[in-house]
Design an enzyme around this catalytic site. Structure first.
Site, PDB file in Angstrom:
ATOM      1  N   LYS A  90       0.851  -1.194   0.000  1.00 36.50           N
ATOM      2  CA  LYS A  90       0.000   0.000   0.000  1.00 36.50           C
ATOM      3  C   LYS A  90       0.885   1.241   0.000  1.00 36.50           C
ATOM      4  O   LYS A  90       1.420   1.645   1.028  1.00 36.50           O
ATOM      5  CB  LYS A  90      -0.901   0.044   1.240  1.00 36.50           C
ATOM      6  CG  LYS A  90      -1.959   1.152   1.167  1.00 36.50           C
ATOM      7  CD  LYS A  90      -2.519   1.532   2.506  1.00 36.50           C
ATOM      8  CE  LYS A  90      -1.805   2.728   3.095  1.00 36.50           C
ATOM      9  NZ  LYS A  90      -1.912   3.984   2.297  1.00 36.50           N
ATOM     10  N   GLU A 109       9.079   2.225  11.431  1.00 35.46           N
ATOM     11  CA  GLU A 109       9.990   3.356  11.305  1.00 35.46           C
ATOM     12  C   GLU A 109       9.145   4.619  11.362  1.00 35.46           C
ATOM     13  O   GLU A 109       8.271   4.825  10.533  1.00 35.46           O
ATOM     14  CB  GLU A 109      10.770   3.289   9.981  1.00 35.46           C
ATOM     15  CG  GLU A 109      11.819   2.197   9.942  1.00 35.46           C
ATOM     16  CD  GLU A 109      12.938   2.407  10.950  1.00 35.46           C
ATOM     17  OE1 GLU A 109      13.097   3.539  11.454  1.00 35.46           O
ATOM     18  OE2 GLU A 109      13.645   1.435  11.244  1.00 35.46           O
ATOM     19  N   CYS A 116      12.799  11.956   7.551  1.00 32.64           N
ATOM     20  CA  CYS A 116      12.772  11.620   8.971  1.00 32.64           C
ATOM     21  C   CYS A 116      14.159  11.733   9.599  1.00 32.64           C
ATOM     22  O   CYS A 116      14.292  11.800  10.821  1.00 32.64           O
ATOM     23  CB  CYS A 116      12.200  10.222   9.186  1.00 32.64           C
ATOM     24  SG  CYS A 116      13.055   8.927   8.270  1.00 32.64           S
ATOM     25  N   GLU A 129       8.405  16.833  15.724  1.00 36.15           N
ATOM     26  CA  GLU A 129       8.824  16.740  14.329  1.00 36.15           C
ATOM     27  C   GLU A 129       7.936  17.618  13.453  1.00 36.15           C
ATOM     28  O   GLU A 129       6.720  17.454  13.432  1.00 36.15           O
ATOM     29  CB  GLU A 129       8.763  15.287  13.843  1.00 36.15           C
ATOM     30  CG  GLU A 129       9.325  15.103  12.452  1.00 36.15           C
ATOM     31  CD  GLU A 129       9.371  13.648  12.017  1.00 36.15           C
ATOM     32  OE1 GLU A 129      10.358  13.257  11.378  1.00 36.15           O
ATOM     33  OE2 GLU A 129       8.414  12.912  12.322  1.00 36.15           O
TER      34      GLU A 129
END
Length: 482
Positions: free
Chosen positions: A173, A250, A284, A383
């Site tokens: 996906k 992750e 990231c 973040e």
């Protein structure tokens, strides 16, 4: 009229129950493509196809898997300029970055083609007389893969390639926001000669496709890259499922770059600007916390601002552009909210942070540099995932290290210094999965492990030979010769 690109299920391209539109963030008038949207029933068919294909594929020879993965690699690399342009057009990273990412995907498939031939077991003597002990690795089964929008071909590659290499079957996906690269990769895989059902593509939402993967008892494992919030939900669902699923997460990062007084200023500036702002800061591993000791602080800030002022922010496909647009309006809105939060918290916006107008309508944001920040501010703890970085002043190396580790994340970290003593100490004491010395925090070779600690990652590492830890399970077998 644009043809709607289909999902790939059980070896066939099939229509969906809706359409996902892929918009170019460099030019929002440009429709990159339309993609069939899978529903729950289609996702279940993909899972069933993968389950049916698993017995034969899991018993296929290493040569068969090598041949398929090598063929995929060769086509990706042969088409890297074309695919890189598609990637840059749909995601907004610059054309050189897009081509580089595609090349990395091809290299990943080549690496795992070789790994298919290198997977060996162990044989030893039992502590009991006359017995042999064998340790072998076997594939886990059907693996559901949920990938993000910021690396739309490299991250799928580093999940799909090892899964196929070790004999698993796949339901993939891609991110709904950027389905083009994932679809192009799926077309290449479909032509590789793998049997029907071994690989399946289902474009759709996390609430439908992702949830169906989590709920299915026939999915043995989930590999996910995305937000911390979604990662935690996936972890809980995998633990509570019956049977329990293996899972690999992750998630986020708030990566520090320490700059010491003895650092080479030019190197430190290039490392910081590359790590924090290239790929529009949408990595990231981006170094969004710049922890700078007092002796170099003012010179560093001035030099970074000067370097940022020299960068071109424009259409990702234009030559000479350093930074492309933010991926979409939602992410742009988030970036702007955090810029305001930083100002409200008392940090100084030393450079940028303004919306930019270019030839075509797009999500253009001037890179933002905050100074006078501290590690308790939200802009230093949460973040942002955009071209925004905050400079935090530190008295000395010891304080810089403490600030560096004072975060719930632990993906990547870096230090700029000419001191072997401090470089060595930082590598040992930085609480992150990946550490860089005089290099940007963003950028890891394709053949080495990728992953972090604390809130950034959970489960086995991705990439390199360490990928086998997630995509295989170990079997211990005894033989009594008689």
């Amino acid at each position: 009229m644009t043809a709607i690109l289909k999902n790939f299920i059980g070896g066939e391209w099939v229509d969906g129950s809706g359409v996902t539109k892929n918009i170019n963030p460099s030019n929002t008038n440009d429709l990159v493509g339309e993609y069939a949207k899978a529903d729950k029933a289609q996702t279940e068919k993909a899972i069933a196809a993968a389950k049916a294909a698993f017995p034969a594929w899991s018993q296929s020879t290493p040569q068969v898997r090598f041949d398929a993965l090598n063929k995929i690699s060769l086509e990706i690399l042969a088409r890297k300029e074309e695919l890189g342009r598609l990637l840059a057009r749909e995601e907004g990273k610059t054309l050189p970055e897009g081509i580089g990412e595609v090349a990395r995907a091809g290299q990943i498939f080549a690496f795992f083609a070789g790994e298919a031939l290198r997977l060996i077991g162990e044989k030893g003597a039992s502590v009991r007389p006359g017995l042999d002990v064998e340790l072998t690795r076997e594939p886990v089964g059907v693996v559901g893969m949920i990938t993000p929008w910021n690396f739309p071909i490299a991250i799928p590659a580093w999940k799909i390639a090892p899964a196929l290499c070790y004999g698993n079957t796949v339901v993939f996906k891609p991110a709904e926001l950027v389905p083009g690269s994932g679809h192009a990769l799926s077309e290449i895989i479909a032509r590789s000669g793998i049997p029907a059902g071994v690989f399946n593509l289902v474009v759709g939402s996390g609430s439908v496709v992702g949830q169906t993967l989590l709920e299915s008892p026939d999915v043995a494992a989930i590999s996910f890259t995305g937000s911390v919030q979604t990662g935690r939900k996936i972890a809980q669902a995998c633990v509570l499922s019956n049977p329990m699923k293996k899972f690999q997460l992750e998630m986020g990062g708030k990566n520090p770059l320490v700059v010491l007084d003895d650092a080479d200023l030019k190197t430190a500036v290039e490392v910081a600007v590359n790590g924090a702002y290239f790929s529009t800061g949408q990595r990231c591993t981006a170094s969004s916390r710049l922890i700078v000791t007092e002796g170099i602080h003012d010179r560093f800030v001035a030099a970074v601002a000067e370097r940022l002022n020299s960068l071109s922010v424009d259409d990702a496909l234009k030559a000479g552009v350093h930074i492309g647009p933010v991926v979409d309006q939602s992410q742009l809105d988030q970036d702007l909210r955090y810029i305001k939060i930083g100002q409200d918290e008392g940090a100084k916006l030393a450079f940028g942070g303004e919306l930019l107008k270019r030839e075509n309508p797009g999500h253009y944001l001037q890179p933002a540099l905050f100074t006078e920040a501290n590690n308790n501010m939200r802009i230093a703890r949460e973040e942002i995932f955009g071209p925004v970085a905050a400079v935090i002043r530190a008295k000395n190396y010891e304080e810089a290290l403490a600030i560096s580790n004072d975060t719930e994340f632990g993906l990547a970290s870096g230090i700029c210094t000419s001191s072997l003593k401090y470089a060595t100490h930082y590598k040992r004491n930085s609480e992150s999965g990946m550490v860089m010395v005089n290099l940007p925090t963003a950028g890891v070779d394709y053949h080495v492990p990728f992953g972090g600690r604390k809130g950034s990652s959970y489960g086995a590492r991705e990439q390199g030979s360490y990928a086998r830890e997630f995509y295989t399970t170990v079997k211990t077998a005894y033989t009594y010769p008689g």
